[in-house]
Design a protein around this motif. Sequence first.
Motif, PDB file in Angstrom:
ATOM      1  N   GLN A  92       0.841  -1.203   0.000  1.00 34.09           N
ATOM      2  CA  GLN A  92       0.000   0.000   0.000  1.00 34.09           C
ATOM      3  C   GLN A  92       0.874   1.250   0.000  1.00 34.09           C
ATOM      4  O   GLN A  92       0.589   2.221  -0.688  1.00 34.09           O
ATOM      5  CB  GLN A  92      -0.903  -0.014   1.233  1.00 34.09           C
ATOM      6  N   GLY A 148       0.911   8.504  -7.755  1.00 27.61           N
ATOM      7  CA  GLY A 148       0.671   7.491  -8.781  1.00 27.61           C
ATOM      8  C   GLY A 148       1.957   7.036  -9.444  1.00 27.61           C
ATOM      9  O   GLY A 148       2.142   5.853  -9.730  1.00 27.61           O
ATOM     10  N   GLN A 151       3.909   4.639  -7.158  1.00 27.95           N
ATOM     11  CA  GLN A 151       3.435   3.261  -7.157  1.00 27.95           C
ATOM     12  C   GLN A 151       3.869   2.536  -8.429  1.00 27.95           C
ATOM     13  O   GLN A 151       4.160   1.350  -8.400  1.00 27.95           O
ATOM     14  CB  GLN A 151       1.920   3.218  -6.977  1.00 27.95           C
ATOM     15  N   THR A 172      -3.433  -0.503  -4.134  1.00 28.15           N
ATOM     16  CA  THR A 172      -4.140   0.709  -4.577  1.00 28.15           C
ATOM     17  C   THR A 172      -4.787   1.441  -3.398  1.00 28.15           C
ATOM     18  O   THR A 172      -5.549   2.379  -3.592  1.00 28.15           O
ATOM     19  CB  THR A 172      -5.229   0.358  -5.617  1.00 28.15           C
ATOM     20  N   LEU A 175      -4.388   5.227  -3.370  1.00 31.26           N
ATOM     21  CA  LEU A 175      -4.535   5.899  -4.663  1.00 31.26           C
ATOM     22  C   LEU A 175      -5.981   6.283  -4.937  1.00 31.26           C
ATOM     23  O   LEU A 175      -6.917   5.625  -4.468  1.00 31.26           O
ATOM     24  CB  LEU A 175      -4.034   4.973  -5.788  1.00 31.26           C
ATOM     25  N   ASN A 179      -5.853   6.480 -10.555  1.00 32.25           N
ATOM     26  CA  ASN A 179      -4.567   5.800 -10.400  1.00 32.25           C
ATOM     27  C   ASN A 179      -4.740   4.332 -10.039  1.00 32.25           C
ATOM     28  O   ASN A 179      -3.926   3.490 -10.421  1.00 32.25           O
ATOM     29  CB  ASN A 179      -3.711   6.517  -9.348  1.00 32.25           C
ATOM     30  N   SER A 180      -5.800   4.011  -9.302  1.00 29.01           N
ATOM     31  CA  SER A 180      -6.094   2.612  -8.983  1.00 29.01           C
ATOM     32  C   SER A 180      -6.345   1.818 -10.263  1.00 29.01           C
ATOM     33  O   SER A 180      -5.849   0.702 -10.429  1.00 29.01           O
ATOM     34  CB  SER A 180      -7.324   2.506  -8.076  1.00 29.01           C
ATOM     35  N   GLN A 181      -7.104   2.417 -11.174  1.00 30.46           N
ATOM     36  CA  GLN A 181      -7.383   1.742 -12.441  1.00 30.46           C
ATOM     37  C   GLN A 181      -6.103   1.614 -13.271  1.00 30.46           C
ATOM     38  O   GLN A 181      -5.902   0.597 -13.940  1.00 30.46           O
ATOM     39  CB  GLN A 181      -8.459   2.497 -13.222  1.00 30.46           C
ATOM     40  N   VAL A 183      -3.096   1.205 -12.090  1.00 36.56           N
ATOM     41  CA  VAL A 183      -2.340   0.081 -11.507  1.00 36.56           C
ATOM     42  C   VAL A 183      -2.964  -1.238 -11.934  1.00 36.56           C
ATOM     43  O   VAL A 183      -2.253  -2.172 -12.318  1.00 36.56           O
ATOM     44  CB  VAL A 183      -2.282   0.202  -9.969  1.00 36.56           C
ATOM     45  N   THR A 202      -6.868  -7.106  -1.427  1.00 38.24           N
ATOM     46  CA  THR A 202      -7.498  -5.802  -1.643  1.00 38.24           C
ATOM     47  C   THR A 202      -8.845  -5.713  -0.925  1.00 38.24           C
ATOM     48  O   THR A 202      -9.523  -6.732  -0.706  1.00 38.24           O
ATOM     49  CB  THR A 202      -7.696  -5.529  -3.152  1.00 38.24           C
ATOM     50  N   ASP A 204     -10.799  -3.353  -2.324  1.00 32.04           N
ATOM     51  CA  ASP A 204     -11.446  -2.648  -3.427  1.00 32.04           C
ATOM     52  C   ASP A 204     -12.223  -3.640  -4.298  1.00 32.04           C
ATOM     53  O   ASP A 204     -11.642  -4.376  -5.094  1.00 32.04           O
ATOM     54  CB  ASP A 204     -10.376  -1.920  -4.250  1.00 32.04           C
ATOM     55  N   PHE A 207     -11.757  -3.327  -8.057  1.00 33.85           N
ATOM     56  CA  PHE A 207     -10.477  -3.909  -8.479  1.00 33.85           C
ATOM     57  C   PHE A 207     -10.611  -5.429  -8.556  1.00 33.85           C
ATOM     58  O   PHE A 207     -10.293  -6.054  -9.570  1.00 33.85           O
ATOM     59  CB  PHE A 207      -9.392  -3.509  -7.474  1.00 33.85           C
TER      60      PHE A 207
END
Length: 224
Positions: A92, A148, A151, A172, A175, A179-181, A183, A202, A204, A207
């Motif tokens: 993380q 971002g 990472q 993520t 983020l 930025n998560s997308q 990654v 995760t 998320d 995700f």
Amino acid sequence: MNPILEARHIDKHFEGPVSFHVLKDINFLVNQGEFASIMGKSGCGKSTLLYVLSTMDTQYKGKLYLNNKLVTGQHPDKLAFLRNRHIGFVFQFHYLLAEFTVLENVILPARKLGIKTSSEIVKDGINKLKMLNIEHLAEKKASKISGGEKQRVAIARALINDPAIIMGDEPTGNLDSSNSQNVFNIFRRLSNEEGLSLLIVTHDKDFADQTDRIIEMEDGRILN
């Protein structure tokens, strides 16, 4: 299918004032090129399981295989070599060294592994940055780039020794959604194009829903 990582009957207790059974008869495998996620409520054992699977925690019962070879019971020095050579980590928090350049951060695990020359290591580092479209950051200090970007640098560092599997613990978590997308898209490309296996813890759901398989945990057990 070629299994990269396999857990057989993994059990773990936390000892202390009161013994706590944290992992209960964990059995599953991750195949080459598979992109799997682990989900479950806080405290269900996800991160503990990841530390066992990554060979960083050796206090457990059961057997762990990496590339079809038993790693349980190996000498700590051997485990350290196997971990550095075959497992890439993305956390993380990026854990970059602020006063090192991006490239210096990326190549640190390769220097530690010591199986390539300095010039080969630098060339590999540049190639990994190119894979992630951040080669223009190579000479920037890690403290001078965005979250971002940091990472992405952490992912490049995880890739430097061409591991068999990438393990992520909430990569993520710090983020924003964009930025998560980004990654996720990087991980998906690595799985599809490079045949890399990924196992990502995760919270998320968006995700996890995009991964090949969700491994659900509850109270130290795998539900599916």
